[in-house]
Write a protein that holds these residues in place. Structure first.
Motif, PDB file in Angstrom:
ATOM      1  N   TYR A 291       0.851  -1.186   0.000  1.00 48.28           N
ATOM      2  CA  TYR A 291       0.000   0.000   0.000  1.00 48.28           C
ATOM      3  C   TYR A 291       0.888   1.237   0.000  1.00 48.28           C
ATOM      4  O   TYR A 291       1.537   1.550   1.002  1.00 48.28           O
ATOM      5  CB  TYR A 291      -0.923  -0.016   1.216  1.00 48.28           C
ATOM      6  CG  TYR A 291      -1.883   1.150   1.273  1.00 48.28           C
ATOM      7  CD1 TYR A 291      -2.868   1.302   0.302  1.00 48.28           C
ATOM      8  CD2 TYR A 291      -1.810   2.087   2.298  1.00 48.28           C
ATOM      9  CE1 TYR A 291      -3.753   2.370   0.353  1.00 48.28           C
ATOM     10  CE2 TYR A 291      -2.692   3.152   2.364  1.00 48.28           C
ATOM     11  CZ  TYR A 291      -3.658   3.282   1.381  1.00 48.28           C
ATOM     12  OH  TYR A 291      -4.539   4.355   1.423  1.00 48.28           O
TER      13      TYR A 291
ATOM     14  N   VAL B 104      -0.056  -0.886  -4.707  1.00 50.25           N
ATOM     15  CA  VAL B 104      -1.426  -0.417  -4.898  1.00 50.25           C
ATOM     16  C   VAL B 104      -1.572   0.911  -4.176  1.00 50.25           C
ATOM     17  O   VAL B 104      -0.862   1.178  -3.202  1.00 50.25           O
ATOM     18  CB  VAL B 104      -2.480  -1.419  -4.374  1.00 50.25           C
ATOM     19  CG1 VAL B 104      -2.424  -2.730  -5.144  1.00 50.25           C
ATOM     20  CG2 VAL B 104      -2.299  -1.674  -2.879  1.00 50.25           C
ATOM     21  N   THR B 105      -2.504   1.725  -4.642  1.00 49.06           N
ATOM     22  CA  THR B 105      -2.729   3.024  -4.009  1.00 49.06           C
ATOM     23  C   THR B 105      -4.113   3.146  -3.379  1.00 49.06           C
ATOM     24  O   THR B 105      -4.424   4.158  -2.761  1.00 49.06           O
ATOM     25  CB  THR B 105      -2.537   4.165  -5.022  1.00 49.06           C
ATOM     26  OG1 THR B 105      -3.413   3.953  -6.139  1.00 49.06           O
ATOM     27  CG2 THR B 105      -1.092   4.211  -5.509  1.00 49.06           C
ATOM     28  N   ASN B 106      -4.954   2.129  -3.550  1.00 52.76           N
ATOM     29  CA  ASN B 106      -6.253   2.108  -2.871  1.00 52.76           C
ATOM     30  C   ASN B 106      -6.721   0.667  -2.730  1.00 52.76           C
ATOM     31  O   ASN B 106      -6.237  -0.240  -3.415  1.00 52.76           O
ATOM     32  CB  ASN B 106      -7.292   2.967  -3.609  1.00 52.76           C
ATOM     33  CG  ASN B 106      -7.574   2.460  -5.010  1.00 52.76           C
ATOM     34  OD1 ASN B 106      -8.202   1.414  -5.187  1.00 52.76           O
ATOM     35  ND2 ASN B 106      -7.106   3.186  -6.010  1.00 52.76           N
TER      36      ASN B 106
ATOM     37  N   ASP C 153      -9.627  -0.654  -3.440  1.00 56.58           N
ATOM     38  CA  ASP C 153     -10.415  -1.187  -4.550  1.00 56.58           C
ATOM     39  C   ASP C 153      -9.538  -2.015  -5.486  1.00 56.58           C
ATOM     40  O   ASP C 153      -9.985  -3.014  -6.055  1.00 56.58           O
ATOM     41  CB  ASP C 153     -11.078  -0.049  -5.342  1.00 56.58           C
ATOM     42  CG  ASP C 153     -12.426   0.346  -4.766  1.00 56.58           C
ATOM     43  OD1 ASP C 153     -12.971  -0.442  -3.970  1.00 56.58           O
ATOM     44  OD2 ASP C 153     -12.927   1.426  -5.111  1.00 56.58           O
ATOM     45  N   GLN C 154      -8.289  -1.590  -5.654  1.00 55.10           N
ATOM     46  CA  GLN C 154      -7.374  -2.351  -6.510  1.00 55.10           C
ATOM     47  C   GLN C 154      -7.146  -3.752  -5.956  1.00 55.10           C
ATOM     48  O   GLN C 154      -7.006  -4.718  -6.709  1.00 55.10           O
ATOM     49  CB  GLN C 154      -6.034  -1.599  -6.617  1.00 55.10           C
ATOM     50  CG  GLN C 154      -6.129  -0.294  -7.391  1.00 55.10           C
ATOM     51  CD  GLN C 154      -4.843   0.521  -7.282  1.00 55.10           C
ATOM     52  OE1 GLN C 154      -4.306   0.725  -6.191  1.00 55.10           O
ATOM     53  NE2 GLN C 154      -4.343   0.986  -8.407  1.00 55.10           N
TER      54      GLN C 154
ATOM     55  N   LEU D  11     -10.314  -5.851  -6.620  1.00 56.27           N
ATOM     56  CA  LEU D  11     -10.330  -6.256  -8.022  1.00 56.27           C
ATOM     57  C   LEU D  11      -9.330  -7.389  -8.282  1.00 56.27           C
ATOM     58  O   LEU D  11      -9.633  -8.346  -8.990  1.00 56.27           O
ATOM     59  CB  LEU D  11     -10.024  -5.051  -8.912  1.00 56.27           C
ATOM     60  CG  LEU D  11     -11.134  -4.012  -9.063  1.00 56.27           C
ATOM     61  CD1 LEU D  11     -10.589  -2.758  -9.734  1.00 56.27           C
ATOM     62  CD2 LEU D  11     -12.297  -4.585  -9.863  1.00 56.27           C
ATOM     63  N   ALA D  12      -8.142  -7.261  -7.719  1.00 54.69           N
ATOM     64  CA  ALA D  12      -7.115  -8.289  -7.942  1.00 54.69           C
ATOM     65  C   ALA D  12      -7.550  -9.628  -7.353  1.00 54.69           C
ATOM     66  O   ALA D  12      -7.150 -10.695  -7.857  1.00 54.69           O
ATOM     67  CB  ALA D  12      -5.807  -7.840  -7.309  1.00 54.69           C
TER      68      ALA D  12
END
Length: 214
Positions: free
Chosen positions: A184, A201-203, A205-206, A209-210
């Motif tokens: 993060y 990742v920066t949020n 939600d990513q 999704l992953a």
């Protein structure tokens, strides 16, 4: 293999304790003879243990009193009692994990007393109750011992586990444990994941999704 467990770091992943902690560390280390601005703290000490902070501070010329550890923790705890923001997206991700039947735990180098102070106001302490682990009991990151203990208690394998951390100590612990790790890096500095195998990742939600949860 399907994900069955997500292990969260605490500071900088669940709650934004680090700016407050940096201010306290700056003030106390200056009192101990090592003048440092809060902006200088992250590059020197973040991601380790308070004991390691003391060792590095002495190496740089600080003179620590016998009670420095208790003194520092008391100052940090007082600051954290004021208000600690929850990282954006944390509750949404937890709700998604709950809906998918995926377990969760915390692996932090910080002491349980600190986590209780920083996590209780938001309700995160209760949501992770019984699944909160500290490096003080199980060996601090970057050692993999704490993560191995968590997986053993949860009855899952490394292939079924995901780690979320924001510092190299956590990335390297996950790597050593054979766990997929998301780094993060919402502060916009992905360089610290280099060589660790973590996926920046920066949020959150990513991450959802992953994990095919969106």
């Amino acid at each position: 293999m399907a994900t069955k467990l997500v292990i969260f770091d605490c500071d900088g992943v669940l709650v934004d304790t680090e700016p407050l902690t940096d201010v306290v560390l700056s003030k106390k280390l200056t009192e101990y003879g090592l003048p440092l601005a809060p902006s200088e703290i992250p590059g020197l000490f973040r991601g380790g243990t308070i004991q390691a902070v003391g060792e590095e501070a002495m190496r740089r010329g600080a003179t620590l009193p016998d009670n420095w550890l208790d003194d520092l923790y008391a100052a940090v705890f007082d600051a954290l009692r004021q208000d600690v923001p929850v990282i954006d997206g944390v509750f949404d991700l937890i709700d998604v994990l709950d809906g998918a039947g995926i377990g969760r735990a915390i692996a932090s180098n910080g002491p349980v007393a600190k986590m209780k102070i920083s996590l209780t106001p938001s309700g995160l302490w209760d949501r992770f109750a019984g699944r909160i682990y500290t490096g003080h009991d199980h060996g601090p990151k970057p050692k993999p011992d704490m993560l191995l203990r968590i997986m053993a208690d949860a009855g899952v394998t490394p292939d079924e586990t995901v780690m979320i951390d924001d510092m190299p100590a956590g990335f390297n612990a996950a790597k050593a444990a054979g766990i997929r790790c998301f780094g993060y890096v919402a502060d916009g500095n992905p360089d610290r994941v280099n060589g660790t195998g973590a996926v920046p990742v920066t949020n959150f939600d990513q991450i959802a999704l992953a994990l095919d949860l969106r």
